[in-house]
Design a protein around this motif. Structure first.
Motif, PDB file in Angstrom:
ATOM      1  N   UNK A 111      -5.308  10.449  -4.305  1.00  0.00           N
ATOM      2  CA  UNK A 111      -4.842   9.124  -4.713  1.00  0.00           C
ATOM      3  C   UNK A 111      -3.334   9.123  -4.892  1.00  0.00           C
ATOM      4  N   UNK A 112      -2.818  10.170  -5.500  1.00  0.00           N
ATOM      5  CA  UNK A 112      -1.372  10.272  -5.715  1.00  0.00           C
ATOM      6  C   UNK A 112      -0.636  10.347  -4.378  1.00  0.00           C
ATOM      7  N   UNK A 113      -1.188  11.085  -3.433  1.00  0.00           N
ATOM      8  CA  UNK A 113      -0.550  11.214  -2.123  1.00  0.00           C
ATOM      9  C   UNK A 113      -0.532   9.878  -1.389  1.00  0.00           C
ATOM     10  N   UNK A 114      -1.630   9.143  -1.471  1.00  0.00           N
ATOM     11  CA  UNK A 114      -1.685   7.831  -0.816  1.00  0.00           C
ATOM     12  C   UNK A 114      -0.698   6.873  -1.468  1.00  0.00           C
ATOM     13  N   UNK A 115      -0.602   6.897  -2.792  1.00  0.00           N
ATOM     14  CA  UNK A 115       0.346   6.026  -3.476  1.00  0.00           C
ATOM     15  C   UNK A 115       1.776   6.355  -3.084  1.00  0.00           C
ATOM     16  N   UNK A 116       2.101   7.634  -3.000  1.00  0.00           N
ATOM     17  CA  UNK A 116       3.445   8.033  -2.578  1.00  0.00           C
ATOM     18  C   UNK A 116       3.745   7.536  -1.171  1.00  0.00           C
ATOM     19  N   UNK A 117       2.731   7.559  -0.314  1.00  0.00           N
ATOM     20  CA  UNK A 117       2.912   7.054   1.038  1.00  0.00           C
ATOM     21  C   UNK A 117       3.172   5.545   1.023  1.00  0.00           C
ATOM     22  N   UNK A 118       2.448   4.820   0.191  1.00  0.00           N
ATOM     23  CA  UNK A 118       2.670   3.386   0.079  1.00  0.00           C
ATOM     24  C   UNK A 118       4.071   3.092  -0.449  1.00  0.00           C
ATOM     25  N   UNK A 119       4.536   3.896  -1.381  1.00  0.00           N
ATOM     26  CA  UNK A 119       5.883   3.706  -1.918  1.00  0.00           C
ATOM     27  C   UNK A 119       6.930   3.927  -0.832  1.00  0.00           C
ATOM     28  N   UNK A 120       6.707   4.903   0.031  1.00  0.00           N
ATOM     29  CA  UNK A 120       7.638   5.149   1.145  1.00  0.00           C
ATOM     30  C   UNK A 120       7.638   3.972   2.126  1.00  0.00           C
ATOM     31  N   UNK A 121       6.458   3.448   2.393  1.00  0.00           N
ATOM     32  CA  UNK A 121       6.349   2.295   3.294  1.00  0.00           C
ATOM     33  C   UNK A 121       7.085   1.096   2.712  1.00  0.00           C
ATOM     34  N   UNK A 122       6.910   0.891   1.414  1.00  0.00           N
ATOM     35  CA  UNK A 122       7.597  -0.210   0.737  1.00  0.00           C
ATOM     36  C   UNK A 122       9.112  -0.005   0.756  1.00  0.00           C
ATOM     37  N   UNK A 123       9.553   1.229   0.516  1.00  0.00           N
ATOM     38  CA  UNK A 123      10.986   1.522   0.518  1.00  0.00           C
ATOM     39  C   UNK A 123      11.611   1.249   1.885  1.00  0.00           C
ATOM     40  N   UNK A 124      10.795   1.348   2.944  1.00  0.00           N
ATOM     41  CA  UNK A 124      11.292   1.069   4.293  1.00  0.00           C
ATOM     42  C   UNK A 124      11.339  -0.429   4.594  1.00  0.00           C
ATOM     43  N   UNK A 125      10.846  -1.265   3.649  1.00  0.00           N
ATOM     44  CA  UNK A 125      11.010  -2.710   3.809  1.00  0.00           C
ATOM     45  C   UNK A 125       9.753  -3.544   3.857  1.00  0.00           C
ATOM     46  N   UNK A 126       8.587  -2.914   3.884  1.00  0.00           N
ATOM     47  CA  UNK A 126       7.338  -3.680   3.963  1.00  0.00           C
ATOM     48  C   UNK A 126       6.925  -4.163   2.578  1.00  0.00           C
ATOM     49  N   UNK A 127       6.624  -5.448   2.466  1.00  0.00           N
ATOM     50  CA  UNK A 127       6.107  -6.011   1.221  1.00  0.00           C
ATOM     51  C   UNK A 127       4.667  -5.552   1.025  1.00  0.00           C
ATOM     52  N   UNK A 128       4.316  -5.147  -0.202  1.00  0.00           N
ATOM     53  CA  UNK A 128       2.963  -4.657  -0.477  1.00  0.00           C
ATOM     54  C   UNK A 128       2.375  -5.393  -1.676  1.00  0.00           C
ATOM     55  N   UNK A 129       1.151  -5.864  -1.512  1.00  0.00           N
ATOM     56  CA  UNK A 129       0.376  -6.436  -2.609  1.00  0.00           C
ATOM     57  C   UNK A 129      -0.889  -5.604  -2.726  1.00  0.00           C
ATOM     58  N   UNK A 130      -1.074  -4.971  -3.876  1.00  0.00           N
ATOM     59  CA  UNK A 130      -2.163  -4.013  -4.064  1.00  0.00           C
ATOM     60  C   UNK A 130      -3.055  -4.422  -5.235  1.00  0.00           C
TER      61      UNK A 130
END
Length: 236
Positions: free
Chosen positions: A177-196
């Protein structure tokens, strides 16, 4: 990026009317990472389905990336969903008989892309999630965390403007779960808006902003979080 104003959604049967959303209003800015929390039956999933153009609503208005989607027909909604929206689900939603590569390829085929362009996107997405070497594997040959990374790659390959994640770590152990969250944070940092949507308070805390949904409405999350902290302290 996302602007909902006074949205309502009622599910009707012959005997019962269920108000899933009531006067629901929410703005999400481009580049935000927003966590949506709330108890089961509060309207979180209905909100996510409407936001992702999987369901319609009864009253109110909804603008996605500046476009009013309130009165789009099914074909226009499908086209917009395929072009601008990515989804990550708790259950991964991978096709068991297709390889990792082909699972990522499925939504791209609906865009009419050339084979070369699809391959470029798939290779890049699998590289991003660390699964380039597993492209020929079937989902059954992967761990739960790896399957969720395939689902993330499938979303990323479409270069979505906004990514909707419904309990993306719900079926994973704490490390995955932590690894997936870190991946989502990287995706967001690259500019993608995320609603979770999440029930996990740790995940919610790491988002830019939290909203809490109760009885189909957005409530004051700050007050809710304070009350929850007090209850946990008393229980301890």
């Amino acid at each position: 990026m996302l602007q909902m104003t006074h949205i309502s959604k009622v599910f009707r049967t012959e005997l019962v009317q269920t108000h899933a959303l009531r006067d629901f209003s929410l703005n999400v800015a481009e580049g935000e990472f927003v966590a949506v929390t709330g108890p089961s039956g509060s309207g979180k999933t209905t909100f996510l389905n409407i936001a992702g153009l999987l369901e319609t609503f009864d009253t109110g208005s909804y603008r996605l990336d500046g476009q009013d989607v309130s009165h789009l027909d099914d074909a226009a909604r499908s086209r917009l969903r395929n072009e601008k929206i990515g989804f990550i689900f708790q259950g991964f939603n991978l096709l068991p008989d297709l390889s990792v590569f082909d699972n990522v390829d499925v939504p791209l085929r609906y865009r009419g892309m050339s084979g070369g362009e699809r391959r470029r996107r798939i290779d890049k997405a699998l590289e991003q999630v660390g699964l380039a070497s597993r492209a020929k594997h079937l989902p059954s040959q992967l761990s739960g965390g790896q399957q969720q990374r395939v689902a993330i790659a499938r979303a990323l390959a479409g270069t979505p403007r906004i990514l909707f994640a419904d309990e993306p770590t719900g079926n994973l152990d704490s490390l995955m779960a932590r690894q997936v969250l870190e991946m989502l944070e990287e995706i967001n940092a690259a500019g993608t808006t995320i609603v979770m949507v999440t029930h996990d308070p740790e995940l919610a805390r790491r988002a830019h902003r939290n909203i809490h949904v109760m009885d189909g409405q957005v409530t004051d999350f700050t007050a809710f979080a304070a009350a929850q902290t007090e209850r946990e302290s008393l229980a301890a």
